[in-house]
Scaffold this active site. Structure first.
Site, PDB file in Angstrom:
ATOM      1  N   GLY A 168      -0.431   5.867   5.394  1.00 35.59           N
ATOM      2  CA  GLY A 168       0.046   7.175   4.963  1.00 35.59           C
ATOM      3  C   GLY A 168      -0.778   7.758   3.822  1.00 35.59           C
ATOM      4  N   ASN A 169      -0.157   8.675   3.080  1.00 31.86           N
ATOM      5  CA  ASN A 169      -0.853   9.366   1.980  1.00 31.86           C
ATOM      6  C   ASN A 169      -1.369   8.375   0.939  1.00 31.86           C
ATOM      7  OD1 ASN A 169      -0.030  12.117   2.830  1.00 31.86           O
ATOM      8  ND2 ASN A 169       2.025  11.394   2.327  1.00 31.86           N
TER       9      ASN A 169
ATOM     10  N   ASP B 297      -0.093   4.200  16.700  1.00 30.43           N
ATOM     11  CA  ASP B 297      -1.515   4.157  17.069  1.00 30.43           C
ATOM     12  C   ASP B 297      -2.408   4.438  15.852  1.00 30.43           C
ATOM     13  OD1 ASP B 297      -0.900   6.763  16.612  1.00 30.43           O
ATOM     14  OD2 ASP B 297      -1.739   7.545  18.479  1.00 30.43           O
TER      15      ASP B 297
ATOM     16  N   THR C  95       5.531   3.404 -10.005  1.00 26.99           N
ATOM     17  CA  THR C  95       5.458   4.598  -9.166  1.00 26.99           C
ATOM     18  C   THR C  95       4.045   4.705  -8.611  1.00 26.99           C
ATOM     19  OG1 THR C  95       5.728   7.001  -9.136  1.00 26.99           O
ATOM     20  CG2 THR C  95       4.885   6.070 -11.167  1.00 26.99           C
TER      21      THR C  95
ATOM     22  N   CYS D 189      -0.216  12.873  -3.647  1.00 25.86           N
ATOM     23  CA  CYS D 189      -1.369  12.975  -2.744  1.00 25.86           C
ATOM     24  C   CYS D 189      -0.918  13.297  -1.319  1.00 25.86           C
ATOM     25  CB  CYS D 189      -2.155  11.667  -2.772  1.00 25.86           C
ATOM     26  SG  CYS D 189      -1.138  10.200  -2.513  1.00 25.86           S
TER      27      CYS D 189
ATOM     28  N   HIS E 257      16.563  11.124  -8.152  1.00 21.75           N
ATOM     29  CA  HIS E 257      16.571  11.586  -6.754  1.00 21.75           C
ATOM     30  C   HIS E 257      17.975  11.576  -6.130  1.00 21.75           C
ATOM     31  CE1 HIS E 257      12.054  10.472  -6.763  1.00 21.75           C
ATOM     32  NE2 HIS E 257      12.266  11.646  -7.308  1.00 21.75           N
TER      33      HIS E 257
ATOM     34  N   ARG F  99      13.623  10.907   1.871  1.00 21.19           N
ATOM     35  CA  ARG F  99      13.439   9.684   1.072  1.00 21.19           C
ATOM     36  C   ARG F  99      14.288   9.640  -0.194  1.00 21.19           C
ATOM     37  NH1 ARG F  99       7.408   8.577   2.270  1.00 21.19           N
ATOM     38  NH2 ARG F  99       7.672   8.349   4.518  1.00 21.19           N
TER      39      ARG F  99
HETATM   40  P1  NAD Z   1       3.856   8.186   4.002  1.00 25.48           P
HETATM   41  O1  NAD Z   1       5.038   8.810   4.633  1.00 25.48           O
HETATM   42  O2  NAD Z   1       2.582   8.961   4.016  1.00 25.48           O
HETATM   43  O3  NAD Z   1       3.606   6.736   4.619  1.00 25.48           O
HETATM   44  C1  NAD Z   1       3.978   6.484   5.880  1.00 25.48           C
HETATM   45  C2  NAD Z   1       3.186   5.279   6.349  1.00 25.48           C
HETATM   46  O4  NAD Z   1       3.959   4.122   6.172  1.00 25.48           O
HETATM   47  C3  NAD Z   1       2.902   5.400   7.814  1.00 25.48           C
HETATM   48  O5  NAD Z   1       1.713   6.115   8.012  1.00 25.48           O
HETATM   49  C4  NAD Z   1       2.801   3.955   8.222  1.00 25.48           C
HETATM   50  O6  NAD Z   1       1.510   3.452   7.986  1.00 25.48           O
HETATM   51  C5  NAD Z   1       3.751   3.282   7.264  1.00 25.48           C
HETATM   52  N1  NAD Z   1       5.064   3.055   7.920  1.00 25.48           N
HETATM   53  C6  NAD Z   1       6.106   3.884   7.964  1.00 25.48           C
HETATM   54  N2  NAD Z   1       7.124   3.300   8.631  1.00 25.48           N
HETATM   55  C7  NAD Z   1       6.684   2.099   8.993  1.00 25.48           C
HETATM   56  C8  NAD Z   1       7.273   1.035   9.688  1.00 25.48           C
HETATM   57  N3  NAD Z   1       8.527   1.107  10.137  1.00 25.48           N
HETATM   58  N4  NAD Z   1       6.550  -0.070   9.886  1.00 25.48           N
HETATM   59  C9  NAD Z   1       5.287  -0.162   9.409  1.00 25.48           C
HETATM   60  N5  NAD Z   1       4.671   0.831   8.736  1.00 25.48           N
HETATM   61  C10 NAD Z   1       5.381   1.941   8.537  1.00 25.48           C
HETATM   62  O7  NAD Z   1       4.250   7.790   2.522  1.00 25.48           O
HETATM   63  P2  NAD Z   1       3.343   7.928   1.239  1.00 25.48           P
HETATM   64  O8  NAD Z   1       3.308   9.363   0.827  1.00 25.48           O
HETATM   65  O9  NAD Z   1       2.077   7.200   1.459  1.00 25.48           O
HETATM   66  O10 NAD Z   1       4.247   7.185   0.186  1.00 25.48           O
HETATM   67  C11 NAD Z   1       4.216   5.773   0.033  1.00 25.48           C
HETATM   68  C12 NAD Z   1       5.176   5.429  -1.079  1.00 25.48           C
HETATM   69  O11 NAD Z   1       4.774   6.120  -2.268  1.00 25.48           O
HETATM   70  C13 NAD Z   1       6.616   5.869  -0.828  1.00 25.48           C
HETATM   71  O12 NAD Z   1       7.461   4.926  -1.436  1.00 25.48           O
HETATM   72  C14 NAD Z   1       6.727   7.185  -1.560  1.00 25.48           C
HETATM   73  O13 NAD Z   1       8.051   7.480  -1.940  1.00 25.48           O
HETATM   74  C15 NAD Z   1       5.842   6.895  -2.763  1.00 25.48           C
HETATM   75  N6  NAD Z   1       5.300   8.112  -3.400  1.00 25.48           N
HETATM   76  C16 NAD Z   1       4.468   8.912  -2.730  1.00 25.48           C
HETATM   77  C17 NAD Z   1       3.937  10.020  -3.371  1.00 25.48           C
HETATM   78  C18 NAD Z   1       2.958  10.941  -2.692  1.00 25.48           C
HETATM   79  O14 NAD Z   1       2.540  11.927  -3.294  1.00 25.48           O
HETATM   80  N7  NAD Z   1       2.541  10.663  -1.473  1.00 25.48           N
HETATM   81  C19 NAD Z   1       4.281  10.298  -4.707  1.00 25.48           C
HETATM   82  C20 NAD Z   1       5.143   9.439  -5.375  1.00 25.48           C
HETATM   83  C21 NAD Z   1       5.636   8.334  -4.705  1.00 25.48           C
END
Ligand code: NAD
Length: 399
Positions: A9-10, A35, A137, A142, A204, A316
């Site tokens: 993910g991000n 995928d 955190t 991103c 939250h 979330r």
């Molecule tokens: P995201 O939604 O982009 O990540 C999703 C990814 O998690 C998927 O692409 C997959 O690779 C994996 N995933 C999801 N479900 C899955 C499953 N059941 N089995 C295996 N893999 C699975 O989330 P993110 O933005 O990368 O955030 C990651 C963490 O960081 C979260 O806890 C989020 O709350 C925290 N966070 C994110 C941000 C941000 O800006 N992105 C900011 C603060 C905190």
């Protein structure tokens, strides 16, 4: 250093790009979800390398191997980093457990509550030799722009707390992370601090409750403001949740003098520290939220329905922050014999919105507790046993 990142993910994109841009760091991706491995390889073929744009200036990195098979990426990795939502931690840990090096650094970006308990549950006796670490955190806000090709950093935190187990490893791990990621980090004494100190667990679910506890089912014309929508009722909820956690902190410190929970700060103190430069009026807790420039314009999670917008209760802010953060703290309070009436009210409301049962008849014993990181779920039945996990640790040595 050979590092495997789990997740696509991000957070995983950002971490992969920044780490792989560093001399001496080799990065692999473990992508078992859907995928994603194929899509990431496809992205790499198109772009040639992963690009991180935004706050720190452009960085480019090229992961050396991408796979949906843990046997192809985990063996030999000196560090394995989970960069994905907490609800996916346990499944991911189960996939990789059999392939980890004995002395691997195993961490989460971010950890949320009880990550260490989850690792121990999955790895069992294989935990010996492993250094577990977690960030309070994610250092960045991103967003992926092109899957497997480009991610944008929208903002970087001024400092992120990090815990490790054994606690004596935290200095070395922190130093490495600061060096390769360029984000200031602060070591905290142990994972218990990280679990109790997370303010997302208050803000939250607390603001969701405040905004929507009396929602009448009518669609909104536009999404309500999340932070700037905080009113006197909501700020009262947040204050009481914070007070209950402070009472727990005081009880734990009084009963277990070896614990140092300095990082578990009251909500207002944390806000003033984290957003020193962007809060215009620090007169009250409510002012700290509604005059905070960093929060300006941010909306509550909603989804389209009924000709407008309705609250998204599966977002979330409840789905992750309730079972993997607030419930962990509530579970520790239950073991310590501290009543948490405000936290309970928020959990009872939130679990109903999620269609789950964690808290039942005043105890964490609901049918869905298995999908949480509450200590009860891992079999802890008294506070001495739980705290013993932390105070038996090697002494904490701050930087
Ligand atoms: P995201 O939604 O982009 O990540 C999703 C990814 O998690 C998927 O692409 C997959 O690779 C994996 N995933 C999801 N479900 C899955 C499953 N059941 N089995 C295996 N893999 C699975 O989330 P993110 O933005 O990368 O955030 C990651 C963490 O960081 C979260 O806890 C989020 O709350 C925290 N966070 C994110 C941000 C941000 O800006 N992105 C900011 C603060 C905190």
């Amino acid at each position: 250093m050979l590092i495997t990142i789990c997740g696509g993910g991000n957070a995983a994109h950002t971490l992969a790009g920044l780490l792989a841009s560093q001399r001496g760091v080799r990065v692999r991706m473990y992508l078992p979800y859907g995928d994603e491995a194929e899509r990431w390889r496809d992205g790499m073929r198109r772009a040639g390398r992963l690009r991180v744009v935004g706050a720190p200036g452009e960085k480019f990195g090229l992961p050396e191997r991408i796979s949906a098979d843990p046997a192809e990426v985990i063996p030999g990795s000196q560090a394995v980093m989970l960069a994905l939502p907490a609800f996916a931690h346990e499944a991911m840990l189960r996939n990789i457990a059999g392939y980890l090096k004995r002395d691997v650094w195993l961490g989460a970006f971010p950890a949320r509550g009880g990550f260490d308990l989850c690792v121990k549950e999955v790895l069992k006796e294989k935990t010996a030799g492993v250094s577990i670490f977690g960030l309070q955190t994610l250092p960045w806000a991103c967003r992926i722009q092109e899957f497997g090709q480009q991610v944008r950093i929208l903002g970087t935190k001024s400092c992120v707390d990090v815990a490790a187990q054994p606690a004596g490893m935290v200095g070395e791990i922190c130093e490495f992370l600061v060096d390769v990621l360029g984000v200031p980090m602060a070591a905290v004494p142990e994972f218990l601090s990280l679990t109790l100190a997370g303010t997302g667990q208050i803000i939250h679910p607390g603001v969701m409750f405040g905004l929507f506890h009396d929602w009448d089912g009518e669609a909104y014309e536009q999404a309500p403001l999340f932070y700037q929508g905080i009113d006197d009722f909501t700020v009262g909820v947040l204050q009481r949740m914070s007070d209950e956690i402070q009472e727990l902190r005081e009880r734990l410190e009084a009963n277990f003098p070896a614990l140092d929970l300095f990082a578990v700060r009251p909500l207002e103190e944390w806000l003033l520290n984290a957003y020193a430069g962007t809060i215009e009026d620090a007169g009250s807790l409510k002012d700290c939220f509604v005059t905070n420039g960093s929060y300006a314009g941010l909306k509550a999670p909603v989804k389209p329905a009924r000709g407008g917008w309705v609250p998204d209760f599966q977002a979330r802010y409840l789905a992750e922050d309730l079972p993997y953060a607030l419930l962990v703290t509530r579970g520790i309070a239950e073991l310590a014999g501290i009543a948490t009436p405000q936290i309970d009210e928020v959990i009872l409301w939130g679990q109903e919105r999620l269609g789950k049962t964690y808290l039942s008849a005043g105890k964490l014993q609901g049918a869905d507790l298995h999908a949480s990181h509450a200590p009860q779920r891992f079999g802890y039945v008294d506070i001495e046993e739980l705290v013993g996990v932390y105070v038996r640790e090697e002494a904490f040595e701050p930087d």
